[in-house]
Write an enzyme that holds these catalytic residues in place. Structure first.
Site, PDB file in Angstrom:
ATOM      1  N   LYS A   1       3.851  -9.806   7.199  1.00 34.86           N
ATOM      2  CA  LYS A   1       4.326  -8.700   8.028  1.00 34.86           C
ATOM      3  C   LYS A   1       4.469  -9.153   9.473  1.00 34.86           C
ATOM      4  O   LYS A   1       3.883 -10.163   9.888  1.00 34.86           O
ATOM      5  CB  LYS A   1       3.368  -7.506   7.938  1.00 34.86           C
ATOM      6  CG  LYS A   1       1.909  -7.819   8.242  1.00 34.86           C
ATOM      7  CD  LYS A   1       1.019  -6.629   7.900  1.00 34.86           C
ATOM      8  CE  LYS A   1      -0.457  -6.963   8.070  1.00 34.86           C
ATOM      9  NZ  LYS A   1      -1.350  -5.838   7.710  1.00 34.86           N
TER      10      LYS A   1
ATOM     11  N   ASP B   1      -8.579   0.223   9.816  1.00 30.25           N
ATOM     12  CA  ASP B   1      -8.107   0.214   8.433  1.00 30.25           C
ATOM     13  C   ASP B   1      -8.976  -0.721   7.616  1.00 30.25           C
ATOM     14  O   ASP B   1      -9.198  -1.883   8.002  1.00 30.25           O
ATOM     15  CB  ASP B   1      -6.643  -0.231   8.373  1.00 30.25           C
ATOM     16  CG  ASP B   1      -5.712   0.738   9.097  1.00 30.25           C
ATOM     17  OD1 ASP B   1      -6.106   1.901   9.292  1.00 30.25           O
ATOM     18  OD2 ASP B   1      -4.601   0.322   9.468  1.00 30.25           O
TER      19      ASP B   1
ATOM     20  N   ARG C   1      -8.597   4.816   6.300  1.00 30.07           N
ATOM     21  CA  ARG C   1      -8.542   4.951   7.752  1.00 30.07           C
ATOM     22  C   ARG C   1      -9.855   5.583   8.210  1.00 30.07           C
ATOM     23  O   ARG C   1     -10.173   6.718   7.842  1.00 30.07           O
ATOM     24  CB  ARG C   1      -7.343   5.806   8.171  1.00 30.07           C
ATOM     25  CG  ARG C   1      -7.362   6.342   9.600  1.00 30.07           C
ATOM     26  CD  ARG C   1      -7.442   5.292  10.692  1.00 30.07           C
ATOM     27  NE  ARG C   1      -6.403   4.301  10.646  1.00 30.07           N
ATOM     28  CZ  ARG C   1      -5.229   4.423  11.261  1.00 30.07           C
ATOM     29  NH1 ARG C   1      -4.955   5.519  11.957  1.00 30.07           N
ATOM     30  NH2 ARG C   1      -4.351   3.444  11.179  1.00 30.07           N
TER      31      ARG C   1
ATOM     32  N   LYS D   1      -3.571  -6.136  15.322  1.00 32.95           N
ATOM     33  CA  LYS D   1      -3.683  -7.198  14.331  1.00 32.95           C
ATOM     34  C   LYS D   1      -4.308  -8.459  14.907  1.00 32.95           C
ATOM     35  O   LYS D   1      -4.547  -9.419  14.168  1.00 32.95           O
ATOM     36  CB  LYS D   1      -2.304  -7.499  13.740  1.00 32.95           C
ATOM     37  CG  LYS D   1      -1.700  -6.325  12.967  1.00 32.95           C
ATOM     38  CD  LYS D   1      -0.334  -6.658  12.417  1.00 32.95           C
ATOM     39  CE  LYS D   1       0.280  -5.489  11.677  1.00 32.95           C
ATOM     40  NZ  LYS D   1       0.641  -4.374  12.572  1.00 32.95           N
TER      41      LYS D   1
ATOM     42  N   ARG E   1      -5.759   6.543   2.300  1.00 34.00           N
ATOM     43  CA  ARG E   1      -4.299   6.616   2.195  1.00 34.00           C
ATOM     44  C   ARG E   1      -3.871   5.829   0.972  1.00 34.00           C
ATOM     45  O   ARG E   1      -4.102   4.619   0.884  1.00 34.00           O
ATOM     46  CB  ARG E   1      -3.660   6.063   3.469  1.00 34.00           C
ATOM     47  CG  ARG E   1      -4.064   6.847   4.722  1.00 34.00           C
ATOM     48  CD  ARG E   1      -3.604   6.177   5.981  1.00 34.00           C
ATOM     49  NE  ARG E   1      -4.189   4.854   6.118  1.00 34.00           N
ATOM     50  CZ  ARG E   1      -3.882   4.001   7.103  1.00 34.00           C
ATOM     51  NH1 ARG E   1      -2.988   4.320   8.009  1.00 34.00           N
ATOM     52  NH2 ARG E   1      -4.462   2.816   7.160  1.00 34.00           N
TER      53      ARG E   1
ATOM     54  N   ARG F   1       2.648  -0.524   0.330  1.00 35.57           N
ATOM     55  CA  ARG F   1       2.243   0.046   1.601  1.00 35.57           C
ATOM     56  C   ARG F   1       1.646   1.440   1.416  1.00 35.57           C
ATOM     57  O   ARG F   1       2.217   2.276   0.725  1.00 35.57           O
ATOM     58  CB  ARG F   1       3.445   0.124   2.556  1.00 35.57           C
ATOM     59  CG  ARG F   1       4.098  -1.218   2.813  1.00 35.57           C
ATOM     60  CD  ARG F   1       5.425  -1.042   3.526  1.00 35.57           C
ATOM     61  NE  ARG F   1       6.369  -0.243   2.737  1.00 35.57           N
ATOM     62  CZ  ARG F   1       7.524   0.216   3.220  1.00 35.57           C
ATOM     63  NH1 ARG F   1       7.860  -0.030   4.477  1.00 35.57           N
ATOM     64  NH2 ARG F   1       8.326   0.923   2.453  1.00 35.57           N
TER      65      ARG F   1
ATOM     66  N   ASN G   1      -6.797  -0.101  15.276  1.00 35.84           N
ATOM     67  CA  ASN G   1      -5.675   0.570  15.938  1.00 35.84           C
ATOM     68  C   ASN G   1      -6.139   1.262  17.214  1.00 35.84           C
ATOM     69  O   ASN G   1      -6.890   2.235  17.162  1.00 35.84           O
ATOM     70  CB  ASN G   1      -5.057   1.593  14.985  1.00 35.84           C
ATOM     71  CG  ASN G   1      -4.469   0.935  13.748  1.00 35.84           C
ATOM     72  OD1 ASN G   1      -3.338   0.481  13.774  1.00 35.84           O
ATOM     73  ND2 ASN G   1      -5.254   0.879  12.679  1.00 35.84           N
TER      74      ASN G   1
ATOM     75  N   GLU H   1      -7.138  -3.897  10.198  1.00 38.18           N
ATOM     76  CA  GLU H   1      -6.570  -3.607  11.507  1.00 38.18           C
ATOM     77  C   GLU H   1      -7.534  -2.752  12.313  1.00 38.18           C
ATOM     78  O   GLU H   1      -8.325  -1.989  11.755  1.00 38.18           O
ATOM     79  CB  GLU H   1      -5.221  -2.860  11.402  1.00 38.18           C
ATOM     80  CG  GLU H   1      -4.075  -3.691  10.887  1.00 38.18           C
ATOM     81  CD  GLU H   1      -2.724  -2.989  11.036  1.00 38.18           C
ATOM     82  OE1 GLU H   1      -2.630  -1.995  11.788  1.00 38.18           O
ATOM     83  OE2 GLU H   1      -1.776  -3.444  10.382  1.00 38.18           O
TER      84      GLU H   1
END
Length: 313
Positions: free
Chosen positions: A160, A272, A210, A125, A224, A232, A282, A280
């Site tokens: 978050k 993402d 993703r 993040k 997703r 979420r 990852n 994001e």
């Protein structure tokens, strides 16, 4: 040439073999003739200049519950391996960070994937902040006044934990929601870390994409989709995976960040994207390989191993 490969991961007996990306990477390595050793991060030690662990030889098979044959536990010196995979799941806490410091000690002899120095210094993040033109309005703060000002400016927002994962602790606060102070009180009571706030993107109802990058190149995507009534889209939080195609904007985002990822030794990365925005990057233990392979037939694990084998020369 066969490689000696050690995989640092959470207990292998608990993995879901039809979804777990680490299992799929092990399966592909085994098919290529590479020699696999498995260990858990809790066994990692620094001992008189050596980085060691308690490891076991590993063979995998696609039979849930009988998917891993493990050899006798033994002390292994990780500098004697060609490749070490850093694949335990977050949280990205001090335990996780310590493993990156230890694995960094063997970088001169062993290819650690992903490069632990940059895994540690590029939390998912926070790395996105290097690309402000690609991300939605974002605030990182622990100060309640700053969070209130952000909400006053942007209205509907997501709040978050900065180092959270899997959708845990993610809250949507619509413009009329009055729970910001209460949530702030809860978060600061649990952790000394800042929070991250982002403007809510309504397009998340259509899915959170993703995209998997291998050595800086986008190789495919899954979408997703959150459950009805849920913000979420993480699969840990009940989201479902759908087939997805890369759009021109997806390729633009991937091209902007890909060279940095490749330069910093981030071989397997999942980003993402919601609508037109990167949310994001990852690096710690990305997922999505098996879902993507089922949807479009691409051997993503094979592409990752191709990249590793090139780096090993």
């Amino acid at each position: 040439m066969p490689l000696k490969v050690a995989i640092q991961m959470d207990p292998i007996g608990a993995v879901k073999i039809d979804a777990d990306s680490t299992f799929r990477l092990a399966e592909e390595a085994q098919a290529r003739g590479h020699e696999l050793t498995y260990y858990t991060p809790g066994t990692l030690v620094w001992d008189d200049g050596r980085v060691c662990a308690t490891g076991q030889s590993l063979k995998v098979r696609r039979v849930q519950g009988d998917h891993a044959d493990l050899g006798e536990a033994r002390r292994i010196d990780l500098s004697g391996f060609d490749v070490v995979w850093l694949r335990q799941d977050p949280p990205f806490d001090m335990g996780y960070i310590t493993t990156t410091h230890l694995l960094e000690r063997i970088r001169d002899t062993t290819l650690v994937v992903n490069d632990p120095f940059w895994v540690r210094n590029y939390p998912e993040k926070l790395l996105v902040l290097q690309f402000p033109e690609l991300i939605p309005p974002t605030l990182i703060a622990r100060d309640l006044a700053a969070l209130r000002a952000f909400k006053a400016e942007h209205g509907d927002m997501i709040l978050k934990p900065l180092y959270g994962n899997g959708g845990a602790g993610v809250f949507r606060l619509p413009e009329s929601d009055g729970n910001l102070a209460a949530l702030h009180e809860m978060f600061v009571g649990l952790s000394p870390e800042p929070l991250i706030a982002q403007k809510y993107l309504p397009s998340v109802s259509k899915g959170d994409k993703r995209i998997i990058l291998v050595d800086g190149e986008a190789v495919g995507a899954i979408n997703r989709v959150p459950q009805k009534g849920e913000t979420r889209s993480n699969m840990h939080a009940g989201g479902t995976a759908e087939k997805a195609e890369l759009t021109d904007r997806d390729r633009e985002i991937s091209a902007a960040i890909g060279p940095l990822l490749r330069e910093k030794g981030q071989v397997f990365v999942g980003i993402d994207v919601i609508g037109d925005y990167l949310t994001e990057i990852n690096l710690t233990s990305p997922t999505g390989i098996q879902e993507m392979e089922r949807f479009d037939g691409t051997n993503v694990a094979g592409l990752i191993w191709d990249a590793i084998e090139r780096r090993r020369g």
